[in-house]
Design a protein around this motif. Structure first.
Motif, PDB file in Angstrom:
ATOM      1  N   ALA A 107      74.371  55.882  40.407  1.00 56.22           N
ATOM      2  CA  ALA A 107      74.919  55.009  39.364  1.00 56.22           C
ATOM      3  C   ALA A 107      73.981  53.834  39.093  1.00 56.22           C
ATOM      4  CB  ALA A 107      76.296  54.506  39.779  1.00 56.22           C
ATOM      5  N   GLN A 108      73.492  53.201  40.157  1.00 57.81           N
ATOM      6  CA  GLN A 108      72.610  52.049  39.992  1.00 57.81           C
ATOM      7  C   GLN A 108      71.296  52.447  39.328  1.00 57.81           C
ATOM      8  OE1 GLN A 108      70.753  50.056  43.467  1.00 57.81           O
ATOM      9  NE2 GLN A 108      71.808  48.239  42.690  1.00 57.81           N
ATOM     10  N   TRP A 109      70.717  53.547  39.754  1.00 56.93           N
ATOM     11  CA  TRP A 109      69.441  53.985  39.200  1.00 56.93           C
ATOM     12  C   TRP A 109      69.582  54.367  37.731  1.00 56.93           C
ATOM     13  CZ3 TRP A 109      67.514  57.583  43.744  1.00 56.93           C
ATOM     14  CH2 TRP A 109      67.363  56.793  44.901  1.00 56.93           C
ATOM     15  N   GLN A 110      70.701  54.978  37.368  1.00 56.16           N
ATOM     16  CA  GLN A 110      70.913  55.334  35.966  1.00 56.16           C
ATOM     17  C   GLN A 110      71.099  54.081  35.110  1.00 56.16           C
ATOM     18  OE1 GLN A 110      73.323  58.962  35.166  1.00 56.16           O
ATOM     19  NE2 GLN A 110      73.432  59.067  37.412  1.00 56.16           N
ATOM     20  N   LYS A 111      71.700  53.042  35.678  1.00 59.77           N
ATOM     21  CA  LYS A 111      71.809  51.771  34.955  1.00 59.77           C
ATOM     22  C   LYS A 111      70.430  51.141  34.779  1.00 59.77           C
ATOM     23  CE  LYS A 111      76.488  50.712  36.465  1.00 59.77           C
ATOM     24  NZ  LYS A 111      77.296  49.881  37.386  1.00 59.77           N
ATOM     25  N   LEU A 112      69.581  51.227  35.811  1.00 62.64           N
ATOM     26  CA  LEU A 112      68.209  50.725  35.687  1.00 62.64           C
ATOM     27  C   LEU A 112      67.467  51.467  34.578  1.00 62.64           C
ATOM     28  CD1 LEU A 112      66.998  50.292  39.388  1.00 62.64           C
ATOM     29  CD2 LEU A 112      67.349  48.484  37.705  1.00 62.64           C
ATOM     30  N   ALA A 113      67.717  52.769  34.460  1.00 59.62           N
ATOM     31  CA  ALA A 113      67.045  53.584  33.444  1.00 59.62           C
ATOM     32  C   ALA A 113      67.428  53.156  32.035  1.00 59.62           C
ATOM     33  CB  ALA A 113      67.374  55.064  33.645  1.00 59.62           C
ATOM     34  N   GLU A 114      68.576  52.539  31.871  1.00 56.59           N
ATOM     35  CA  GLU A 114      69.031  52.103  30.556  1.00 56.59           C
ATOM     36  C   GLU A 114      68.364  50.806  30.099  1.00 56.59           C
ATOM     37  OE1 GLU A 114      73.276  51.910  30.903  1.00 56.59           O
ATOM     38  OE2 GLU A 114      73.449  54.081  31.175  1.00 56.59           O
ATOM     39  N   ILE A 115      67.726  50.098  31.022  1.00 58.33           N
ATOM     40  CA  ILE A 115      67.027  48.857  30.670  1.00 58.33           C
ATOM     41  C   ILE A 115      65.743  49.220  29.930  1.00 58.33           C
ATOM     42  CG2 ILE A 115      65.851  46.822  31.601  1.00 58.33           C
ATOM     43  CD1 ILE A 115      67.778  46.970  33.998  1.00 58.33           C
ATOM     44  N   SER A 116      65.478  48.538  28.848  1.00 54.13           N
ATOM     45  CA  SER A 116      64.254  48.827  28.094  1.00 54.13           C
ATOM     46  C   SER A 116      63.035  48.575  28.977  1.00 54.13           C
ATOM     47  CB  SER A 116      64.177  47.980  26.831  1.00 54.13           C
ATOM     48  OG  SER A 116      63.810  46.656  27.152  1.00 54.13           O
ATOM     49  N   ASP A 117      61.989  49.336  28.735  1.00 51.61           N
ATOM     50  CA  ASP A 117      60.764  49.175  29.521  1.00 51.61           C
ATOM     51  C   ASP A 117      60.199  47.766  29.380  1.00 51.61           C
ATOM     52  OD1 ASP A 117      60.979  51.772  30.437  1.00 51.61           O
ATOM     53  OD2 ASP A 117      59.547  52.587  28.999  1.00 51.61           O
ATOM     54  N   ALA A 118      60.259  47.203  28.183  1.00 48.73           N
ATOM     55  CA  ALA A 118      59.729  45.853  27.951  1.00 48.73           C
ATOM     56  C   ALA A 118      60.494  44.815  28.771  1.00 48.73           C
ATOM     57  CB  ALA A 118      59.780  45.511  26.471  1.00 48.73           C
ATOM     58  N   ASP A 119      61.823  44.884  28.754  1.00 48.32           N
ATOM     59  CA  ASP A 119      62.637  43.944  29.537  1.00 48.32           C
ATOM     60  C   ASP A 119      62.398  44.131  31.029  1.00 48.32           C
ATOM     61  OD1 ASP A 119      63.724  42.823  27.257  1.00 48.32           O
ATOM     62  OD2 ASP A 119      65.599  43.969  27.371  1.00 48.32           O
ATOM     63  N   PHE A 120      62.302  45.384  31.459  1.00 43.23           N
ATOM     64  CA  PHE A 120      62.073  45.701  32.870  1.00 43.23           C
ATOM     65  C   PHE A 120      60.743  45.096  33.333  1.00 43.23           C
ATOM     66  CE2 PHE A 120      60.671  48.597  36.272  1.00 43.23           C
ATOM     67  CZ  PHE A 120      61.796  48.611  37.091  1.00 43.23           C
ATOM     68  N   GLU A 121      59.684  45.326  32.552  1.00 39.73           N
ATOM     69  CA  GLU A 121      58.356  44.796  32.900  1.00 39.73           C
ATOM     70  C   GLU A 121      58.360  43.274  32.928  1.00 39.73           C
ATOM     71  OE1 GLU A 121      55.738  46.404  34.060  1.00 39.73           O
ATOM     72  OE2 GLU A 121      56.847  48.283  33.872  1.00 39.73           O
ATOM     73  N   ALA A 122      59.020  42.655  31.954  1.00 35.94           N
ATOM     74  CA  ALA A 122      59.077  41.194  31.893  1.00 35.94           C
ATOM     75  C   ALA A 122      59.750  40.623  33.133  1.00 35.94           C
ATOM     76  CB  ALA A 122      59.809  40.745  30.630  1.00 35.94           C
ATOM     77  N   GLU A 123      60.819  41.259  33.581  1.00 38.46           N
ATOM     78  CA  GLU A 123      61.518  40.783  34.778  1.00 38.46           C
ATOM     79  C   GLU A 123      60.661  40.941  36.035  1.00 38.46           C
ATOM     80  OE1 GLU A 123      64.538  39.139  35.348  1.00 38.46           O
ATOM     81  OE2 GLU A 123      64.343  38.866  33.202  1.00 38.46           O
ATOM     82  N   LEU A 124      59.924  42.052  36.124  1.00 37.81           N
ATOM     83  CA  LEU A 124      59.070  42.263  37.301  1.00 37.81           C
ATOM     84  C   LEU A 124      57.951  41.229  37.365  1.00 37.81           C
ATOM     85  CD1 LEU A 124      58.606  46.136  37.627  1.00 37.81           C
ATOM     86  CD2 LEU A 124      60.210  44.641  38.823  1.00 37.81           C
ATOM     87  N   GLN A 125      57.492  40.743  36.223  1.00 34.79           N
ATOM     88  CA  GLN A 125      56.366  39.809  36.192  1.00 34.79           C
ATOM     89  C   GLN A 125      56.780  38.357  36.393  1.00 34.79           C
ATOM     90  OE1 GLN A 125      53.464  41.270  36.367  1.00 34.79           O
ATOM     91  NE2 GLN A 125      54.578  43.180  36.096  1.00 34.79           N
TER      92      GLN A 125
END
Length: 152
Positions: A107-125
């Motif tokens: 469930a958690q991983w599928q929710k992570l998959a729904e996050i846009s790549d741009a938002d995901f990358e921005a959060e990691l940085q």
């Protein structure tokens, strides 16, 4: 070649390996290794290595979430209850337990998959504490706040 350059090359290689994975068990193996390295780095008090390993783990979890969604859509993965695999027309239908994944992880991983790549990358940085799946989900997909009660 200095250690920083070598570390960056290995990080990029891991990101490439994750993107190349076509099966959940492949990406889960990378995720599990990254998680183990994350723990080792934490014990060694190597904050930078712990953060990089955590980022690799999160990337693997997001990719695994995508693959899990695809498997469900194509009928390669059993429904929530597991179903009767003998009655399935496809012999390749798998349960989460076959993949070594819990329902909560799925469930958690599928929710992570729904996050846009741009938002995901921005959060990691973002600077600051090491990013976590819970933190990413809370920041990028906050729970809707209930409407306040109005008394007229």
């Amino acid at each position: 070649m200095n250690t920083a350059t070598l570390g960056l090359m290995r990080y990029d290689a891991m990101c490439t390996a994750i993107a190349a994975c076509e099966k959940v068990d492949e990406v889960k193996e990378i995720r599990d290794r990254a998680r183990a390295f994350e723990c080792y780095a934490k014990q060694a008090l190597n904050i930078e290595a712990e953060r990089k390993a955590g980022e690799i783990r999160l990337r693997a979890e997001k990719h695994a979430g995508r693959l899990l969604k695809e498997m469900k859509a194509t009928g390669e993965r059993a429904d929530r209850n597991g179903g009767d695999r003998k009655s399935q027309s496809r012999p390749t239908t798998m349960k989460l337990t076959d993949l070594g994944i819990t329902k909560d992880q799925s469930a958690q991983w599928q929710k992570l998959a729904e996050i846009s790549d741009a938002d995901f990358e921005a959060e990691l940085q973002k600077p600051g504490p090491k990013p976590t799946a819970e933190g990413l989900l809370h920041t990028l997909r906050p729970d809707p706040k209930p409407e306040p009660l109005r008394i007229d």
